[in-house]
Scaffold this motif. Sequence first.
Motif, PDB file in Angstrom:
ATOM      1  N   TRP A  54       9.909 -10.351   4.415  1.00 57.33           N
ATOM      2  CA  TRP A  54      10.981  -9.431   4.039  1.00 57.33           C
ATOM      3  C   TRP A  54      12.321  -9.956   4.563  1.00 57.33           C
ATOM      4  N   GLU A  55      12.339 -10.311   5.835  1.00 60.94           N
ATOM      5  CA  GLU A  55      13.569 -10.834   6.439  1.00 60.94           C
ATOM      6  C   GLU A  55      13.955 -12.172   5.838  1.00 60.94           C
ATOM      7  N   ASP A  56      12.984 -13.066   5.623  1.00 62.17           N
ATOM      8  CA  ASP A  56      13.269 -14.376   5.037  1.00 62.17           C
ATOM      9  C   ASP A  56      13.891 -14.260   3.647  1.00 62.17           C
ATOM     10  N   TYR A 109       6.794   2.057  10.435  1.00 64.20           N
ATOM     11  CA  TYR A 109       7.078   0.632  10.264  1.00 64.20           C
ATOM     12  C   TYR A 109       7.203   0.221   8.801  1.00 64.20           C
ATOM     13  N   GLU A 110       6.957   1.166   7.894  1.00 59.32           N
ATOM     14  CA  GLU A 110       7.183   0.953   6.460  1.00 59.32           C
ATOM     15  C   GLU A 110       6.361  -0.184   5.863  1.00 59.32           C
ATOM     16  N   HIS A 111       5.100  -0.289   6.253  1.00 57.56           N
ATOM     17  CA  HIS A 111       4.188  -1.250   5.636  1.00 57.56           C
ATOM     18  C   HIS A 111       3.374  -0.529   4.568  1.00 57.56           C
ATOM     19  N   TRP A 112       3.250  -1.158   3.416  1.00 57.69           N
ATOM     20  CA  TRP A 112       2.483  -0.607   2.299  1.00 57.69           C
ATOM     21  C   TRP A 112       1.579  -1.692   1.752  1.00 57.69           C
ATOM     22  N   GLU A 113       0.573  -1.269   0.998  1.00 58.30           N
ATOM     23  CA  GLU A 113      -0.243  -2.242   0.296  1.00 58.30           C
ATOM     24  C   GLU A 113      -0.529  -1.746  -1.112  1.00 58.30           C
ATOM     25  N   LEU A 114      -0.437  -2.669  -2.044  1.00 58.84           N
ATOM     26  CA  LEU A 114      -0.871  -2.421  -3.414  1.00 58.84           C
ATOM     27  C   LEU A 114      -2.275  -2.997  -3.488  1.00 58.84           C
ATOM     28  N   MET A 131       9.279  -9.490  -6.180  1.00 58.56           N
ATOM     29  CA  MET A 131       8.323  -9.989  -5.222  1.00 58.56           C
ATOM     30  C   MET A 131       8.928 -11.153  -4.466  1.00 58.56           C
ATOM     31  N   CYS A 132       8.435 -11.339  -3.272  1.00 54.91           N
ATOM     32  CA  CYS A 132       8.891 -12.446  -2.441  1.00 54.91           C
ATOM     33  C   CYS A 132       8.210 -13.745  -2.893  1.00 54.91           C
ATOM     34  N   LYS A 133       8.814 -14.860  -2.520  1.00 54.71           N
ATOM     35  CA  LYS A 133       8.336 -16.166  -2.961  1.00 54.71           C
ATOM     36  C   LYS A 133       6.866 -16.449  -2.604  1.00 54.71           C
ATOM     37  N   PRO A 134       6.402 -16.130  -1.384  1.00 53.24           N
ATOM     38  CA  PRO A 134       4.978 -16.407  -1.096  1.00 53.24           C
ATOM     39  C   PRO A 134       4.032 -15.701  -2.060  1.00 53.24           C
ATOM     40  N   LEU A 135       4.333 -14.476  -2.433  1.00 52.85           N
ATOM     41  CA  LEU A 135       3.501 -13.753  -3.388  1.00 52.85           C
ATOM     42  C   LEU A 135       3.597 -14.383  -4.769  1.00 52.85           C
ATOM     43  N   HIS A 136       4.806 -14.704  -5.199  1.00 52.17           N
ATOM     44  CA  HIS A 136       5.011 -15.332  -6.507  1.00 52.17           C
ATOM     45  C   HIS A 136       4.229 -16.643  -6.610  1.00 52.17           C
ATOM     46  N   ASP A 137       4.314 -17.454  -5.580  1.00 54.41           N
ATOM     47  CA  ASP A 137       3.657 -18.767  -5.608  1.00 54.41           C
ATOM     48  C   ASP A 137       2.140 -18.654  -5.706  1.00 54.41           C
ATOM     49  N   VAL A 138       1.537 -17.723  -4.958  1.00 54.15           N
ATOM     50  CA  VAL A 138       0.082 -17.600  -4.991  1.00 54.15           C
ATOM     51  C   VAL A 138      -0.386 -16.995  -6.319  1.00 54.15           C
ATOM     52  N   ILE A 139       0.398 -16.114  -6.906  1.00 56.39           N
ATOM     53  CA  ILE A 139       0.039 -15.572  -8.219  1.00 56.39           C
ATOM     54  C   ILE A 139       0.088 -16.681  -9.264  1.00 56.39           C
ATOM     55  N   ALA A 170      12.138  -1.117  -1.090  1.00 61.09           N
ATOM     56  CA  ALA A 170      13.557  -1.387  -0.882  1.00 61.09           C
ATOM     57  C   ALA A 170      14.371  -0.130  -1.179  1.00 61.09           C
ATOM     58  N   LEU A 171      13.929   0.609  -2.172  1.00 61.53           N
ATOM     59  CA  LEU A 171      14.524   1.872  -2.615  1.00 61.53           C
ATOM     60  C   LEU A 171      13.383   2.715  -3.155  1.00 61.53           C
ATOM     61  N   PRO A 172      13.606   4.008  -3.392  1.00 62.97           N
ATOM     62  CA  PRO A 172      12.552   4.758  -4.066  1.00 62.97           C
ATOM     63  C   PRO A 172      12.174   4.074  -5.380  1.00 62.97           C
ATOM     64  N   ASP A 173      10.901   3.967  -5.639  1.00 63.78           N
ATOM     65  CA  ASP A 173      10.341   3.369  -6.854  1.00 63.78           C
ATOM     66  C   ASP A 173      10.511   1.855  -6.946  1.00 63.78           C
ATOM     67  N   VAL A 174      11.000   1.215  -5.896  1.00 62.57           N
ATOM     68  CA  VAL A 174      11.195  -0.244  -5.903  1.00 62.57           C
ATOM     69  C   VAL A 174      10.344  -0.853  -4.787  1.00 62.57           C
ATOM     70  N   PHE A 175       9.095  -1.182  -5.153  1.00 65.29           N
ATOM     71  CA  PHE A 175       8.168  -1.818  -4.219  1.00 65.29           C
ATOM     72  C   PHE A 175       8.357  -3.322  -4.311  1.00 65.29           C
ATOM     73  N   VAL A 176       8.528  -3.960  -3.168  1.00 63.60           N
ATOM     74  CA  VAL A 176       8.666  -5.416  -3.107  1.00 63.60           C
ATOM     75  C   VAL A 176       7.448  -5.976  -2.383  1.00 63.60           C
ATOM     76  N   GLY A 177       6.594  -6.674  -3.122  1.00 64.62           N
ATOM     77  CA  GLY A 177       5.435  -7.314  -2.521  1.00 64.62           C
ATOM     78  C   GLY A 177       5.861  -8.566  -1.780  1.00 64.62           C
ATOM     79  N   THR A 178       5.331  -8.750  -0.584  1.00 63.08           N
ATOM     80  CA  THR A 178       5.705  -9.922   0.207  1.00 63.08           C
ATOM     81  C   THR A 178       4.655 -11.017   0.147  1.00 63.08           C
TER      82      THR A 178
END
Length: 142
Positions: A109-111, A53-58, A1-9, A74-82
């Motif tokens: 994602w870019e950051d 545009y490859e946007h997903w939501e969990l 997961m990206c830092k913004p998601l990690h921090d809010v969790i 990022a890859l099949p079976d590798v979801f990265v929450g932003t």
Amino acid sequence: MCKPLHDVIQAGRSSPDEKERQRWAKLEAAFSFFIEGGYVTDDLVKQLLPPKYEHWELRSRKPRPSLRVFGRFALPDVFVGTHVERRDQLGGMWSSQFEHNKLVCEEHWEDAGLPSPFTDPPEFRYERYITSNAKRKIQVAP
């Protein structure tokens, strides 16, 4: 997961409000269900439109208001929450708030320095992103 998601969790985990801690625990349970290979449909992990545009939501639907984790594969079976948003803050599908969060997803994602997201054009088949134990819709065998 990206830092913004990690921090809010992390903030949600340490909230003094028991209901708020439970909300974040349910979100973590949804992540665990996906990671551990539970049967996945778009009720849990949904591909947002347009798919190119490859946007997903969990989706963590309970308790209300539900939480939506934006991200990409990022890859099949590798979801990265932003990042995550409460569903009641997003407005309807195609609202300016919802569309803005798709752009926020791209920025995080870019950051994070992640490579281009995994893509499966032109079909954008659900089962190419989540390769086992998944179907876009639940199907009953004939």
